[in-house]
Write an enzyme that holds these catalytic residues in place. Structure first.
Site, PDB file in Angstrom:
ATOM      1  N   GLU A  76       7.271  -9.365  -3.360  1.00  0.00           N
ATOM      2  CA  GLU A  76       6.601  -8.217  -2.752  1.00  0.00           C
ATOM      3  C   GLU A  76       5.651  -8.646  -1.629  1.00  0.00           C
ATOM      4  O   GLU A  76       5.510  -7.943  -0.641  1.00  0.00           O
ATOM      5  CB  GLU A  76       5.835  -7.451  -3.827  1.00  0.00           C
ATOM      6  CG  GLU A  76       5.302  -6.134  -3.307  1.00  0.00           C
ATOM      7  CD  GLU A  76       5.792  -4.945  -4.089  1.00  0.00           C
ATOM      8  OE1 GLU A  76       6.982  -4.602  -3.930  1.00  0.00           O
ATOM      9  OE2 GLU A  76       5.004  -4.363  -4.850  1.00  0.00           O
ATOM     10  N   ASP A  77       5.011  -9.770  -1.785  1.00  0.00           N
ATOM     11  CA  ASP A  77       3.931 -10.122  -0.857  1.00  0.00           C
ATOM     12  C   ASP A  77       4.226 -11.277   0.098  1.00  0.00           C
ATOM     13  O   ASP A  77       3.366 -11.664   0.878  1.00  0.00           O
ATOM     14  CB  ASP A  77       2.656 -10.474  -1.647  1.00  0.00           C
ATOM     15  CG  ASP A  77       2.109  -9.268  -2.384  1.00  0.00           C
ATOM     16  OD1 ASP A  77       2.515  -8.143  -2.043  1.00  0.00           O
ATOM     17  OD2 ASP A  77       1.287  -9.439  -3.293  1.00  0.00           O
TER      18      ASP A  77
END
Ligand code: MN
Length: 504
Positions: A76-77
């Protein structure tokens, strides 16, 4: 390297060399992927995954779960994709991470729907088909709660409320007393700061006034059990947690004389028969308070909790709650479903499959436990998620729909007006037809027209929910009568036409 060794040493489990290699690979990969990113606290971002993995490791040091916890924010990051993770770490770990990412899209909002919180909990469970996903998510939340002071105050309240309403009850449902208690107390302080302060003051005062009496009682009990020949491991004191004290005080409208367990003395034995033997001896020496004996060994709580509770009058006339349990019951009370991992035969951890089977059983009892008739009806409707799908709005709200629902059902479930103004939809970012069926965890964005959409009978064929079908029928009748009206008007014009001509 030393840093990794410290990490490994903080997990109370002996890993084999090949297991350690997997953990180390995940550790170093996550560290590199998050390189340069910082948390709000100013720490390196990777610290978060590392700390979450340490929290998880205390409870459930399963290798794929640990690796997935270390890596849980990577897809996600960072620029690393889930496909990259699958290639490098395999399907199992990638699936766990994907589950955690999906759960991250579930957000609390200020919904007035009375089933909202309950549904959100169910969604959590349905989304994380593997119980290990929930364990990772709970560790993630635990670390976020422990470091909550670094985020802005309004956000703190939102996160803490969600923790109190969703995460702590799920930990409780899984029987993980340790996690439930800590999550509750960390959130309590933020959601109800005044109540937290006054409850704390009350508890501190009680503890101070009871300190000496408690020490005496503890010594007395130890001595009596020993002289009576009861086999036991330990007599300890446990202090009531603040949030549970607060809830109990609420229940008794602030009457503290009703609270008998500010401090409970806990006797840990080796076997169940020793528990009953200890109970007999205690009642021989101390007068029990009538109606306060609870045998949760014969009748475990729905989450599996086992123990005997009794309250007795001590020599100083004060009451003491005493809890008697075996060491295994004690482990289970703190670790819940994860306890079996440590106690499986021949040191072999319980298979993920067995753990999963136990999890399903927990869920069933959760369903059976709902006492409120409304809630019961609602849970029947949900039919144990089998025939339900959970679909997200772009903002992360959830709609719970029957399987086979289409975009049309979704739009009407979000808002009647949205249904009436829909002209198209994006499913997971791609343009799709409004007649298309939805699947679990789809993210659906409805594209609106300014004018009312033209609703045809085809909509009715594609709609599955009662609510959407009713609204479409309503529109069609209105619309039909509109056509009739216009036909009437036309006829009237037809009728007046000759007049008009006549005038001319
Ligand atoms: Mn995280």
């Amino acid at each position: 390297m030393k840093y990794f060794k410290d990490f490994l040493n903080s997990i109370p489990h002996k890993f084999k060399a090949d297991e350690e290699a997997v953990i180390q690979r995940a550790y170093e990969f996550a560290q590199k992927a998050h390189h340069g990113q910082k948390r709000k606290s100013g720490e390196d971002y990777f610290i978060h995954g590392r700390e979450a993995a340490i929290i998880l490791g205390q409870l459930f040091p399963d290798v794929p779960t640990l690796a997935a916890t270390l890596l849980h924010d990577v897809p996600e990051d960072t620029t690393v994709t889930l496909e990259n993770i699958t290639e490098l770490f395999g399907e199992e770990i990638a699936r766990l991470i994907d589950g955690v990412t999906q759960l991250g899209h579930v957000r609390m909002k200020n919904s007035k729907d009375k089933f909202y919180v309950e549904n959100l909990r169910k969604l959590f469970i349905a989304t994380s088909q593997d119980i290990r996903v929930i364990l990772i998510k709970l560790s993630d939340r635990m670390h976020n709660m422990r470091t909550i002071e670094f985020i802005p105050p309004e956000k703190q309240i939102k996160v803490a409320k969600e923790t109190l309403e969703i995460y702590a009850p799920i930990a409780g449902r899984l029987g993980i007393g340790n996690w439930k208690d800590e999550l509750e107390d960390l959130s309590f302080k933020i959601v109800f700061p005044k109540e937290y302060a006054s409850t704390k003051e009350l508890l501190d005062k009680e503890l101070e006034s009871r300190e000496e009496g408690n020490k005496d009682m503890q010594k007395n009990l130890t001595h009596i059990l020993r002289t009576e020949g009861i086999k036991f491991q330990d007599v300890t004191g446990r202090v009531k947690r603040l949030y549970s004290l607060f809830r109990k005080l609420e229940k008794y409208e602030g009457d503290i004389t009703k609270i008998h367990d500010f401090i409970a003395l806990r006797i840990i034995t080796k076997s169940t028969s020793d528990c009953y033997a200890a109970l007999g001896v205690i009642h021989k020496h101390f007068q029990p308070v009538p109606g306060r004996i609870k045998d949760f060994i014969a009748n475990p709580k729905p989450n599996g909790y086992q123990s005997i509770h009794t309250t007795v009058f001590g020599s100083n006339g004060k009451t003491f709650e005493i809890q008697i349990r075996t060491d295994l019951m004690h482990e289970e009370a703190e670790r819940g479903v994860a306890a079996h991992w440590f106690y499986a035969e021949e040191g072999k951890p319980e298979s993920a499959g067995r753990l999963q089977a136990k999890w399903i059983k927990e869920l069933q009892s959760w369903q059976e436990e709902t006492t409120n008739p409304d809630e019961f009806l609602e849970s029947l409707k949900i039919d144990f998620f089998r025939d339900r799908i959970f679909v997200f709005t772009p903002k992360g709200d959830i709609k719970d729909l029957p399987q086979g629902s289409s975009v049309i059902d979704f739009a009407f479930a979000v808002h009647t007006d949205l249904g009436y103004h829909m002209m198209g939809a994006k499913i997971n970012g791609k343009m799709r037809s409004i007649y298309d069926q939805l699947e679990n965890e789809d993210v659906v964005e409805i594209i609106k027209t300014k004018k009312e959409a033209v609703i045809s009978r085809d909509w009715l064929k594609a709609a599955k929910t009662h609510s959407a079908r009713n609204k479409i029928r309503h529109y069609l009748t209105e619309h039909d009568s509109g056509i009739l009206q216009r036909i009437k008007e036309l006829k009237l014009k037809d009728f007046t036409l000759p007049k008009f001509f006549r005038k001319k």
